[in-house]
Design an enzyme around this catalytic site. Structure first.
Site, short mmCIF file in Angstrom:
data_model
loop_
_atom_site.label_atom_id
_atom_site.label_comp_id
_atom_site.label_asym_id
_atom_site.label_seq_id
_atom_site.Cartn_x
_atom_site.Cartn_y
_atom_site.Cartn_z
N ASP A 52 1.76 5.13 -0.12
CA ASP A 52 1.07 6.27 0.47
C ASP A 52 0.73 7.33 -0.56
OD1 ASP A 52 1.28 5.17 3.05
OD2 ASP A 52 3.28 6.03 3.32
N ARG B 177 0.84 -1.20 0.00
CA ARG B 177 0.00 0.00 0.00
C ARG B 177 0.88 1.25 0.00
NH1 ARG B 177 -4.12 -1.77 4.92
NH2 ARG B 177 -5.04 -3.60 3.87
N ARG C 271 10.55 6.46 4.29
CA ARG C 271 10.62 7.91 4.45
C ARG C 271 11.27 8.29 5.78
NH1 ARG C 271 4.66 9.72 3.71
NH2 ARG C 271 5.59 11.72 4.35
#
Length: 263
Positions: free
Chosen positions: A59, A57, A204
């Site tokens: 973002d 998934r 990230r």
């Protein structure tokens, strides 16, 4: 009366997308999602409702050059018909690169054994225009030596609680980080992360820590300290999403899926 029994085929897809204007991969209550536009397009070609399931998934704002997904259908279509038909019903920022029938045991997420993400940092005095939705802008050149030294302490099977989002729904923070590679080409710095799987915002957050070290604001040993703390608040700011792209998903050889393009 003889009942009609239709066989179901499972189809794997190779997908690329520009995540700039999407809320992410997963269908949400509002906003465009990649999963929603793909499911709608595949349903038109199949002539019945289908739901696309992806390998991960991504973002909001995150891209993919090699996302893998699968769906089940009772329709009989060739690989070429799936590709052309789905693409003709997709917006310009999503495309199917290939389609391949797979056995019913294949699952785009559960069958994957490795995933690789690439993060781009543009190092120059002036803000980028053409890569503004593909990179994080840094006015200063980062110290790759310090970043590489820090990265080595993060490899292996580790508890990455300090690098997961507060909203992460994974049952375990344990992940196996196989490699971190840094490469600079002119003013573009590429960081590639390969792991068995990633937690929400993990890449990230890793980039945020390594970048702080690259700027000289922390010593290389700080990365190991953050990891050992298991505390997300110790890790500083997460890198913005636009520099991140999913570039490879690896499956067991017997599925014989098309490999990603080199580069």
């Amino acid at each position: 009366m003889v009942a009609m029994v239709r066989s179901t085929q499972r189809v794997a897809l190779g997908i690329e997308y520009d995540g700039t204007s999407f809320v992410g991969w997963q269908i949400q209550r509002s906003g465009r999602s990649i999963q929603a536009v793909l499911s709608k397009a595949a349903s038109i070609v199949a002539n019945h409702p289908v739901t696309i399931s992806g390998s991960g998934r991504t973002d909001a704002g995150v891209h993919a050059s090699y996302q893998v997904a699968h769906f089940d259908s009772e329709a009989t279509r060739t690989s070429r018909q799936w590709v052309l038909g789905i693409n003709s019903n997709l917006p310009d920022d999503v495309a199917v690169k290939w389609a391949q029938e797979v056995d019913g045991e294949f699952d785009a997420r559960r069958s994957a054994i490795l995933r690789r993400y690439r993060y781009l940092i543009m190092e120059r005095d002036t803000r980028p225009v053409f890569l503004r939705h593909r990179s994080w802008w840094s006015r200063e050149k980062l110290d790759c030596g310090a970043m590489t030294a820090a990265a080595t302490t993060l490899l292996g099977e580790q508890d990455f609680s300090a690098f997961r989002a507060a909203s992460c729904q994974s049952h375990t923070p344990m992940r196996r980080l196989v490699s971190i590679a840094l490469r600079r080409t002119d003013s573009l710095l590429q960081l590639e992360f390969t792991a068995n799987a990633f937690l929400q915002h993990m890449v990230r957050n890793l980039v945020g820590v390594l970048t702080k070290i690259g700027r000289g604001e922390a010593e290389p040993g700080w990365a190991a300290e953050v990891l050992a703390s298991r505390d997300r608040t110790k890790g500083g700011v997460a890198a913005p999403p636009q520099g991140l792209a999913l570039i490879r998903v690896t499956y067991p050889d017997h599925y014989d899926l098309p490999p990603p393009a080199s580069g």
